[in-house]
Design an enzyme around this catalytic site. Structure first.
Site, PDB file in Angstrom:
ATOM      1  N   TRP A   1       5.120  11.987  13.600  1.00  0.00           N
ATOM      2  CA  TRP A   1       3.645  12.000  13.603  1.00  0.00           C
ATOM      3  C   TRP A   1       3.098  10.883  14.481  1.00  0.00           C
ATOM      4  O   TRP A   1       2.089  11.066  15.165  1.00  0.00           O
ATOM      5  CB  TRP A   1       3.107  11.944  12.180  1.00  0.00           C
ATOM      6  CG  TRP A   1       3.447  13.189  11.430  1.00  0.00           C
ATOM      7  CD1 TRP A   1       4.292  13.322  10.373  1.00  0.00           C
ATOM      8  CD2 TRP A   1       2.992  14.522  11.747  1.00  0.00           C
ATOM      9  NE1 TRP A   1       4.385  14.645   9.999  1.00  0.00           N
ATOM     10  CE2 TRP A   1       3.602  15.392  10.820  1.00  0.00           C
ATOM     11  CE3 TRP A   1       2.136  15.049  12.712  1.00  0.00           C
ATOM     12  CZ2 TRP A   1       3.374  16.782  10.826  1.00  0.00           C
ATOM     13  CZ3 TRP A   1       1.911  16.422  12.722  1.00  0.00           C
ATOM     14  CH2 TRP A   1       2.512  17.268  11.804  1.00  0.00           C
TER      15      TRP A   1
ATOM     16  N   ASP B   1      -3.101   6.331  10.205  1.00  0.00           N
ATOM     17  CA  ASP B   1      -2.934   7.696   9.718  1.00  0.00           C
ATOM     18  C   ASP B   1      -2.269   7.583   8.355  1.00  0.00           C
ATOM     19  O   ASP B   1      -1.095   7.246   8.241  1.00  0.00           O
ATOM     20  CB  ASP B   1      -2.061   8.493  10.689  1.00  0.00           C
ATOM     21  CG  ASP B   1      -1.755   9.909  10.194  1.00  0.00           C
ATOM     22  OD1 ASP B   1      -2.153  10.260   9.070  1.00  0.00           O
ATOM     23  OD2 ASP B   1      -1.105  10.657  10.943  1.00  0.00           O
TER      24      ASP B   1
ATOM     25  N   LYS C   1      -1.665  16.892   1.334  1.00  0.00           N
ATOM     26  CA  LYS C   1      -0.490  16.238   0.776  1.00  0.00           C
ATOM     27  C   LYS C   1      -0.836  15.488  -0.515  1.00  0.00           C
ATOM     28  O   LYS C   1      -0.169  15.648  -1.523  1.00  0.00           O
ATOM     29  CB  LYS C   1       0.120  15.288   1.798  1.00  0.00           C
ATOM     30  CG  LYS C   1       0.480  15.970   3.119  1.00  0.00           C
ATOM     31  CD  LYS C   1       1.045  15.012   4.129  1.00  0.00           C
ATOM     32  CE  LYS C   1       1.219  15.657   5.491  1.00  0.00           C
ATOM     33  NZ  LYS C   1       2.091  16.823   5.511  1.00  0.00           N
TER      34      LYS C   1
END
Length: 363
Positions: A102, A175, A199
């Site tokens: 990511w 993030d 999530k």
């Protein structure tokens, strides 16, 4: 139906109490005669939901008034572009810490708008650790510093917040898609926090952004209207139709977290859950966790079997025992147990018991 424990990395398990409340309110929200999915986003009913959702989040986290809370669409991946579009503010460079897939995607996207300085990376060890800050090589000309606090795929988590000199006026951007609300959070250490909801917050379709007000209003020339944070801030996330039902479910999750004792209580539970799995992994050579111990994620636990030929049988037997979505990401293989806030301790204990039994059968 027998109890199923869902270890998916996302979209992920939601609290049973939240799903039950949503079920009960599906056709008629609080006597309105409407489902939340049918409401006008500007009607008084949904406006009350949106207001409560934001207020509950502010209370849970302790978000100061000089930070805006935005409920957006596009997933966390849209933020890979929105961050440089809004935070470069006349500068041409940005610092990124690379700890996995990511982070890599964020770097690739930011490179379209500026020169990215990879100030630190754990690529040298296949992204199995978080580089200590003493090893970072920050560029004094950078507009901001970006890192991913938890790499969902690799299971690497920062258990510390980087220290940034407050006199440098360089904001820290994170993030936090897969570990947000898993522990107390000092928002004032950051200029911008973003997270995809699917999530640890709620269902897919919602993206949360928490941004300090002084960072608004200086987008790159040509930035699309919907990619300008200030537009969303000025319109209370209602410039266009927001993901209303996802916001509603996320609000119910915030209520659930408050009832569970808040983020301090949730952190204790998350530590206990993670310890159950890591203690088992460290007690046998049948399984292996590749992540450096100080940087092991509390949210996503990757592991491999000593004999990869048993992977299929492991997954088959796990599924028959009500333990699903344990297959590792296609890019790394092996197994991965995602144990977000909504995963109960008994689910993790059942997984650990199964793993122990499976190992004894195939040693």
């Amino acid at each position: 139906m027998d109890q199923i424990y869902n270890f998916s990395a996302g979209p992920a398990v939601l609290p049973k109490e939240v799903l039950q409340q949503a079920r009960d309110e599906m056709l008629d929200w609080h006597g309105s005669g409407m489902s939340v999915m049918e409401m006008s986003h500007r009607g008084k009913e949904f406006m009350s939901i949106a207001e409560k959702t934001e207020n509950d989040l502010r209370e849970l986290v302790g978000i100061p008034q000089n930070y805006k809370v935005l409920f957006l669409q596009g997933g966390a991946s849209s933020q890979f572009s929105m961050v440089p579009m809004n935070l470069l503010r006349g500068r041409k460079k940005a610092d990124y810490i690379n700890t996995g897939q990511w982070s890599t995607k964020a770097i690739e996207e930011a490179s379209r708008y500026c020169t990215v300085n990879v100030a630190a990376s754990s690529a040298d060890a296949n992204f199995t650790y978080a580089p200590i800050q003493d090893k970072w090589h920050l560029n004094p000309e950078s507009a901001y510093i970006h890192y991913t606090s938890n790499e969902t795929i690799g299971g690497v988590e920062f258990h510390w917040i980087p220290h940034i000199d407050p006199n440098s006026h360089v904001p820290l951007v994170v993030d936090m898609s897969s570990d947000i609300l898993s522990r107390p959070l000092d928002v004032t250490r950051f200029g911008l926090i973003y997270a995809g909801a699917q999530k640890n917050l709620g269902p897919a379709g919602l993206t949360l952004v928490i941004i300090r007000e002084d960072l608004l209003g200086m987008p790159l020339a040509g930035t699309p209207t919907l990619y300008d944070y200030q537009i969303h801030a000025q319109n209370d996330s209602m410039y266009n139709t927001p993901p209303t039902y996802a916001m509603y479910i996320t609000g119910l999750v915030f209520d659930w977290l408050k009832q569970k004792g808040g983020l301090s209580a949730m952190e204790k539970t998350n530590i206990a859950k993670a310890n159950v799995l890591y203690d088992l992994l460290d007690s046998t050579d049948f399984y292996h966790c590749p992540v450096a111990k100080p940087d092991r994620s509390r949210m996503n636990v990757p592991f491999t079997l000593k004999n990869p030929g048993l992977d299929g049988e492991f997954l088959k037997q796990a599924t028959s025992n009500g333990l699903i979505q344990l297959k590792g990401h296609r890019s790394v293989g092996g197994m991965r147990a995602s144990i977000y806030n909504a995963m109960p301790l008994e689910g993790v204990a059942k997984l650990a018991a199964f793993m122990k039994e499976f190992a004894s059968q195939h040693a």
